[in-house]
Motif scaffolding. Sequence first.
Motif, PDB file in Angstrom:
ATOM      1  N   ALA A 142       0.833  -1.201   0.000  1.00 28.66           N
ATOM      2  CA  ALA A 142       0.000   0.000   0.000  1.00 28.66           C
ATOM      3  C   ALA A 142       0.869   1.253   0.000  1.00 28.66           C
ATOM      4  O   ALA A 142       0.536   2.265  -0.628  1.00 28.66           O
ATOM      5  N   ARG A 143       1.992   1.184   0.664  1.00 25.21           N
ATOM      6  CA  ARG A 143       2.906   2.326   0.718  1.00 25.21           C
ATOM      7  C   ARG A 143       3.624   2.527  -0.611  1.00 25.21           C
ATOM      8  O   ARG A 143       3.947   3.634  -0.994  1.00 25.21           O
ATOM      9  N   ARG A 144       3.866   1.422  -1.323  1.00 28.29           N
ATOM     10  CA  ARG A 144       4.612   1.498  -2.570  1.00 28.29           C
ATOM     11  C   ARG A 144       3.729   1.683  -3.795  1.00 28.29           C
ATOM     12  O   ARG A 144       4.228   1.944  -4.884  1.00 28.29           O
ATOM     13  N   GLN A 145       2.412   1.513  -3.650  1.00 23.57           N
ATOM     14  CA  GLN A 145       1.517   1.498  -4.802  1.00 23.57           C
ATOM     15  C   GLN A 145       1.605   2.794  -5.588  1.00 23.57           C
ATOM     16  O   GLN A 145       1.616   3.888  -5.027  1.00 23.57           O
ATOM     17  N   SER A 146       1.656   2.657  -6.903  1.00 23.43           N
ATOM     18  CA  SER A 146       1.791   3.816  -7.781  1.00 23.43           C
ATOM     19  C   SER A 146       0.563   3.947  -8.681  1.00 23.43           C
ATOM     20  O   SER A 146      -0.167   2.981  -8.896  1.00 23.43           O
ATOM     21  N   VAL A 147       0.365   5.149  -9.190  1.00 17.20           N
ATOM     22  CA  VAL A 147      -0.755   5.432 -10.085  1.00 17.20           C
ATOM     23  C   VAL A 147      -0.256   6.232 -11.286  1.00 17.20           C
ATOM     24  O   VAL A 147       0.806   6.856 -11.246  1.00 17.20           O
ATOM     25  N   GLN A 148      -1.048   6.209 -12.344  1.00 11.87           N
ATOM     26  CA  GLN A 148      -0.730   6.964 -13.553  1.00 11.87           C
ATOM     27  C   GLN A 148      -1.830   7.993 -13.816  1.00 11.87           C
ATOM     28  O   GLN A 148      -3.015   7.670 -13.764  1.00 11.87           O
ATOM     29  N   PHE A 149      -1.409   9.221 -14.071  1.00  8.52           N
ATOM     30  CA  PHE A 149      -2.342  10.299 -14.388  1.00  8.52           C
ATOM     31  C   PHE A 149      -2.234  10.649 -15.870  1.00  8.52           C
ATOM     32  O   PHE A 149      -1.131  10.772 -16.404  1.00  8.52           O
ATOM     33  N   MET A 150      -3.387  10.814 -16.502  1.00  7.24           N
ATOM     34  CA  MET A 150      -3.464  11.365 -17.862  1.00  7.24           C
ATOM     35  C   MET A 150      -4.277  12.653 -17.756  1.00  7.24           C
ATOM     36  O   MET A 150      -5.445  12.616 -17.362  1.00  7.24           O
ATOM     37  N   ILE A 151      -3.645  13.789 -18.074  1.00  7.13           N
ATOM     38  CA  ILE A 151      -4.280  15.099 -17.869  1.00  7.13           C
ATOM     39  C   ILE A 151      -4.508  15.776 -19.219  1.00  7.13           C
ATOM     40  O   ILE A 151      -3.560  15.974 -19.999  1.00  7.13           O
TER      41      ILE A 151
END
Length: 324
Positions: free
Chosen positions: A214-223
């Motif tokens: 949970a601490r390492r989880q990453s996400v990707q944003f498309m703006i």
Amino acid sequence: MTIDHKIIFNEFKDYFFITLGLMMYTVAFTVFLMPYQIVAGGVTGLSAIIYYATGFHLENTYIIINLLLLIVALKLLGFRFMVKTIYAIFALYFLLMFAQAIMPTQANGLPIKLLGEGQEFMSMIIGCVITGIALATVFMHNGSTGGTDIIAASINKYHNVSLGSVLITVDFMIIGSCMFFPQFGDYIERAHKVMFGFCVMALENFVLDYVMNARRQSVQFMIFSEKWQEIANAIGTQMNHGVTILDGHGWYTGHKMKVLCILAKKNESVNMFRLIKMIDPNAFVSQSSVIGVYGEGFEEMKVKVKSSKSPQMLREEKEKATTE
């Protein structure tokens, strides 16, 4: 804050959270697991098994085994890791001894059953959740409780294998050893303890992996925004994040536009959305979870690179080195 002060602060923070994690582990083990003779994994669990079977003090077995394993920690994990491991081992040794001294005991010498008779399962759940969080707290701050954690941390350092997977394998063998102690009763009673131990193993390591990931989880944003330049500049300067700019083309409108692509930690999402909304409240943003992000600023790729040379070339080089 200077670099030296940052190093001192980070070290202090590590030791603080390592101590906090050890205190949580001590409370969970002494209050919820020991009174019901619930078998656990790790060196602490092995020490408890020996204590239940022979009466030899748990903390003494724990310190003896860990002193032997510290040699492995020095060679594989380095001096810095070993210092914190030594601290954690001795701190947990004294914490376990102190906790057993202050806890009221039953007739058999074990701590009292806080939840009452017949509450083994509930006590196991509470104890495992706390011990899992405690171990994750220690690991996330460059520490170890010693024992099988040293083995897990050594493998995790060089291979992309989760800590929980390594601990499950080792714990499986430790818990299974209950079958060889007749002091636990007949085969049915021993099998009962082993099955309870497997539940402890699964739940504790699930919590450990969940907290760590949970601490390492990453996400990707498309703006998508007309103010993409301002947003990209703000993300780069205020959040110290790299931004990739993609060329986009709207199918319906036929307009060309720029699309910002950013990879970030999940816990940075709120700040990211806040920053975007301050610049362009009408921006179109998509957020998606990613399985893993590796490279600068994220996780290290822990895989071995195979040699591109053929076996024949390697043999020729070896023969040449031998003749020279």
